[in-house]
Design a protein around this motif. Structure first.
Motif, short mmCIF file in Angstrom:
data_model
loop_
_atom_site.label_atom_id
_atom_site.label_comp_id
_atom_site.label_asym_id
_atom_site.label_seq_id
_atom_site.Cartn_x
_atom_site.Cartn_y
_atom_site.Cartn_z
N ILE A 332 14.41 -21.77 32.35
CA ILE A 332 13.02 -22.02 32.75
C ILE A 332 12.55 -20.93 33.70
CG2 ILE A 332 11.51 -23.60 34.01
CD1 ILE A 332 13.27 -25.89 32.93
N TYR A 333 13.41 -20.60 34.65
CA TYR A 333 13.09 -19.53 35.59
C TYR A 333 12.87 -18.19 34.89
CZ TYR A 333 14.91 -15.43 37.97
OH TYR A 333 15.13 -14.16 38.38
N LEU A 334 13.75 -17.85 33.96
CA LEU A 334 13.66 -16.55 33.30
C LEU A 334 12.38 -16.40 32.48
CD1 LEU A 334 17.32 -15.99 32.02
CD2 LEU A 334 16.17 -14.75 33.85
N TRP A 335 12.03 -17.45 31.74
CA TRP A 335 10.94 -17.32 30.78
C TRP A 335 9.56 -17.52 31.39
CZ3 TRP A 335 11.23 -15.10 26.29
CH2 TRP A 335 12.45 -15.08 25.59
N HIS A 336 9.43 -18.28 32.48
CA HIS A 336 8.09 -18.67 32.89
C HIS A 336 7.23 -17.49 33.34
CE1 HIS A 336 9.23 -18.28 37.14
NE2 HIS A 336 7.96 -18.51 37.46
N TRP A 337 7.80 -16.57 34.09
CA TRP A 337 6.98 -15.50 34.67
C TRP A 337 6.46 -14.50 33.64
CZ3 TRP A 337 4.12 -14.91 38.72
CH2 TRP A 337 3.69 -13.64 39.10
N PRO A 338 7.28 -14.00 32.70
CA PRO A 338 6.71 -13.09 31.69
C PRO A 338 5.58 -13.74 30.89
CG PRO A 338 9.10 -13.02 31.63
CD PRO A 338 8.74 -14.13 32.55
N LEU A 339 5.70 -15.02 30.58
CA LEU A 339 4.64 -15.69 29.84
C LEU A 339 3.36 -15.80 30.67
CD1 LEU A 339 6.70 -18.57 28.16
CD2 LEU A 339 6.01 -16.38 27.16
N ILE A 340 3.52 -16.11 31.96
CA ILE A 340 2.35 -16.21 32.84
C ILE A 340 1.65 -14.86 32.97
CG2 ILE A 340 1.67 -16.56 35.25
CD1 ILE A 340 3.82 -18.74 35.41
N VAL A 341 2.42 -13.80 33.09
CA VAL A 341 1.85 -12.46 33.30
C VAL A 341 1.14 -11.95 32.05
CG1 VAL A 341 2.47 -10.04 33.67
CG2 VAL A 341 3.43 -11.81 35.14
N ILE A 342 1.75 -12.18 30.88
CA ILE A 342 1.21 -11.55 29.67
C ILE A 342 0.14 -12.39 29.00
CG2 ILE A 342 2.69 -12.47 27.83
CD1 ILE A 342 1.96 -8.73 28.56
N ALA A 343 0.11 -13.68 29.26
CA ALA A 343 -0.84 -14.56 28.55
C ALA A 343 -2.29 -14.15 28.74
CB ALA A 343 -0.62 -16.00 28.98
N PRO A 344 -2.77 -13.82 29.96
CA PRO A 344 -4.18 -13.42 30.10
C PRO A 344 -4.52 -12.18 29.27
CG PRO A 344 -3.25 -13.97 32.25
CD PRO A 344 -2.11 -13.92 31.28
N ALA A 345 -3.57 -11.27 29.10
CA ALA A 345 -3.84 -10.09 28.29
C ALA A 345 -3.96 -10.46 26.81
CB ALA A 345 -2.72 -9.06 28.48
N ILE A 346 -3.22 -11.47 26.38
CA ILE A 346 -3.26 -11.88 24.98
C ILE A 346 -4.58 -12.60 24.68
CG2 ILE A 346 -2.19 -13.36 23.25
CD1 ILE A 346 0.50 -12.81 24.58
N VAL A 347 -5.00 -13.49 25.57
CA VAL A 347 -6.23 -14.25 25.33
C VAL A 347 -7.47 -13.51 25.84
CG1 VAL A 347 -4.97 -16.41 25.46
CG2 VAL A 347 -6.11 -15.55 27.51
N ALA A 348 -7.25 -12.40 26.56
CA ALA A 348 -8.35 -11.57 27.09
C ALA A 348 -9.28 -12.36 28.00
CB ALA A 348 -9.13 -10.93 25.95
#
Length: 707
Positions: A332-348
């Motif tokens: 949970i620790y490993l995956w949560h931060w990359p998803l949080i960081v990259i998601a705004p770029a994906i949804v713009a």
């Protein structure tokens, strides 16, 4: 400091109270294990893990809901100190402590999932990250792969420019880096401390005393540096060592019988302390320092009282979902931060509530899959029986793969950007080119107002935006007593001697000044550094630097001193007046010695919305991502001080904003700002001719005969 946090995971099966023997020598007595020593993970420790990882994830997803969630990292550091110390002293007591085997076990436990997430982060970066952040993200992945991300972040925070960088995609690996460094150092310390104990035929007390001394020194360092060097305090391993040490002390302490009422009281007080830390600490809390003592002590106390719930309500910690979260906390620790960081770029766009909830669900799902198909097979499968040398070789090979995946694209991008910027520099320096500052300062360029430039044609390239400094900070000093000057410009004996002093905003002018200094026959000594700009600031921490600056600036026969500093947009009118008075008081000492002071008024600061727009837009005209000046009606303190001493300033603000107060982010295809208030070196080059004209005009006026 408390703005960022992440949670490391700690690995082996937990045991009950650790044996306190420290060697295999027959003269060393062994303490018996705690009677209730389970072979499975301790449910109370799993509950602490669940609390910690939940606190951090919620803090990162909804920072206003749980403002102190970053304390989870301290919880895990204590757990790690307890578990790893217990394991090491058991192995030492049995005479089976082998460093290679220990490190191989750590690699089997932590590296497979960590490297998998770093590879995924690399792919997400190359596919979705804004161009301006790609190299920064890749750099953080490289630092995390080498388990030095905490030192990279500490250096960036000390670096005035790096401190303004957006959080990188692997930032959360800073705590894993501290963890891995602990795994390297602590076994060596245990061997050293227990070897001395064996010689003296002293066991538990010697080891305990050693750990207490190390922890005490680390805590003292934490208390001091939290206020003097907060970024270093937050990220540096020596400053965090005391938190592991508290757990280690619990592992070494002998078993004590605790009355039920006392255990209940300790449980209630400790959990209250953890919850208070998570919900009432915030980004303004000086951290770690004194504040960290609360969650660290609370965690150590909960481990010390043992796994049995002291009363019926406490048995809720054994609830299966809580135990499952604790068991999967690493993933949970490993995956949560990359998803949080990259998601705004994906949804713009900024994420809505349902999207944030989806991210949490996806994080948990990826963690479960990773544990089932990556972590557990490596940890308990055939590789568990492999020789340590084989495991470490495979671990090193995996790290090389990630380094190549992240490092090579970074090198290619950086090389390409540097070549592109160098090619465009001559064009930028041509006042007739309508590039950079020319676009607003050359009236002939108005006809090109509506021309657009594709994002891939910008100078500097968005991919190299953060690196576009062109040596501006080669002379830049961090906070220290004396700034050692650098010389740029003419070496001719008859050169006009000029000093440039100020903070990073003075450093930003150096690329442009280098372009014109030789032609103008200026010999410029550069005194630039972070904090403590040349003024009558009463801050005692600045007194040494102010005295050194006075000595150098007043005794080196300068014709003029160029001064500038960041005009902080959130400063009140009163603060601006106070700073202006402090500037003027110091400048008068130079003026009274016959040295001209030439203030250079500061550039406007950039709102976050314009910076975000720059990173996500594909085509730029003069209006694209532009903003209105936010300091209208609030004068630059330099401007106020100029009037107070009767000096003449250089005002290049018309190079940044037009007559309506509209400030473009891109001018003639040149990106103006590299972050929220520093200009790019390319734009500094475009200012060169205009800066030289204005400074020459002021210098000439000072030497003209008065009527």
């Amino acid at each position: 400091m408390g703005a960022t946090a992440s949670i490391p995971h700690f690995g082996e099966q937990e045991v009950g109270r650790t044996v306190a023997s420290v060697g295999a020598d027959p003269g060393i007595t062994r303490a018996e294990p705690r009677p209730h020593a389970p072979s499975a993970p301790r449910t109370d420790i799993q509950a602490l893990r669940a609390f910690a990882v939940a606190a951090v994830v919620l803090f990162h997803v909804w920072p206003l809901a749980i403002t102190g969630g970053y304390v989870g990292v301290d919880v895990f550091f204590v757990i790690s100190g307890y578990l790893i110390t217990g394991q090491l002293v058991r192995l030492r007591a049995q005479g089976t402590l082998r460093l290679g085997a220990f490190w191989a076990a750590r690699a089997r436990r932590l590296l497979p999932a960590a490297l998998l997430v770093l590879l995924a982060s690399t792919a997400l970066t190359l596919a979705f990250a804004p161009a301006s952040l790609v190299t920064q993200y890749l750099r953080s992945i490289v630092g995390s792969t080498l388990y030095v991300e905490n030192w990279v972040l500490a250096a960036d925070a000390v670096d005035y420019l790096g401190a303004d960088n957006a959080p990188p995609i692997a930032q959360h690996y800073w705590s894993l880096s501290v963890e891995e460094q602990f795994y390297v150092l602590w076994p060596l310390l245990i061997l050293l401390m227990t070897s001395a104990a064996i010689v003296r035929r002293v066991g538990r007390s010697s080891l305990l005393a050693s750990v207490v001394i190390i922890s005490g020194l680390s805590l003292l360092l934490s208390l001091v540096t939290t206020f003097t060097a907060p970024s270093f305090a937050y990220f540096a391993t020596p400053v965090r060592m005391w938190e592991f040490g508290f757990g280690a002390v619990v592992a070494i302490l002998p078993t004590l019988l605790i009355a039920p009422a006392t255990r209940t009281a300790i449980w209630l007080v400790s959990w209250t302390g953890l919850l208070y830390s998570a919900f009432f600490f915030n980004a303004e809390t000086p951290f770690p320092g004194m504040a960290a003592i609360l969650p660290v002590t609370a965690t150590a106390a909960l481990i010390w009282i043992g796994p049995e719930p002291p009363f019926r309500l406490a048995s809720a910690a054994q609830w299966r979902p809580i135990q499952w979260i604790g068991d999967n906390s690493y993933g949970i620790y490993l995956w949560h931060w990359p998803l949080i960081v990259i998601a705004p770029a994906i949804v713009a766009d900024d994420l809505e509530l349902w999207q944030n909830v989806s991210l949490v669900i996806l994080t948990v799902a990826l963690a479960a899959l990773g544990k089932r198909f990556v972590e557990d097979p490596v940890r308990y499968g055939r590789l568990a029986r492999a020789r340590p040398r084989t495991v470490l070789l495979l671990a090193a090979s995996g790290m090389v793969v990630v380094l190549a995946a992240a490092g090579l694209p970074g090198i290619v991008i950086t090389t390409s950007v540097q070549a592109q910027t160098a090619q465009a520099r001559e064009d930028v320096l041509d006042p007739d080119s309508c590039r950079g500052a020319n676009a607003l300062l050359n009236s002939e360029c108005d006809k090109e107002r509506d021309l657009t430039t594709g994002a891939d044609q910008l100078i500097p390239s968005l991919a190299g935006l953060y690196d576009d400094t062109d040596g501006a900070f080669a002379c830049y000093q961090s906070e220290q007593a004396r700034i050692e000057p650098c010389r740029i410009g003419s070496n001719a004996p008859d050169a006009t001697r000029i000093a440039l002093t100020g903070d990073s905003h003075a450093a930003m002018l150096i690329p442009g000044l280098r372009d014109v200094a030789v032609a103008e026959n200026w010999a410029i000594d550069v005194y630039v550094g972070r904090g403590c700009v040349w003024s009558a600031d009463s801050d005692p921490t600045c007194s040494d630097r102010q005295a050194a600056l006075d000595s150098d600036l007043l005794s080196n026969d300068y014709s003029a001193i160029l001064v500038t500093a960041w005009n902080q947009p959130d400063a009140s009118a009163q603060i601006r007046e106070e700073r202006a008075t402090e500037y003027a008081a110091r400048w008068r000492t130079a003026i009274d010695n016959g040295i001209m002071v030439i203030p250079i008024l500061d550039n406007p600061s950039v709102p976050q919305s314009s910076a975000d727009c720059l990173a996500s837009t594909s085509s730029f005209s003069r209006e694209t991502c532009s903003f209105q000046r936010s300091d209208t009606g609030l004068e630059d303190p330099l401007e106020i001080a100029t009037r107070q001493v009767g000096a003449e300033s250089v005002d290049l603000r018309s190079a940044y904003c037009d007559s309506t107060g509209t400030c473009p982010m891109v001018l003639g295809g040149v990106v103006v700002y590299r972050d929220l208030h520093h200009i790019t070196a390319t734009f500094s080059h475009s200012l060169a001719v205009y800066l030289a004209e204005d400074v020459s005009r002021v210098l000439a006026a000072s030497t003209s005969p008065r009527p």
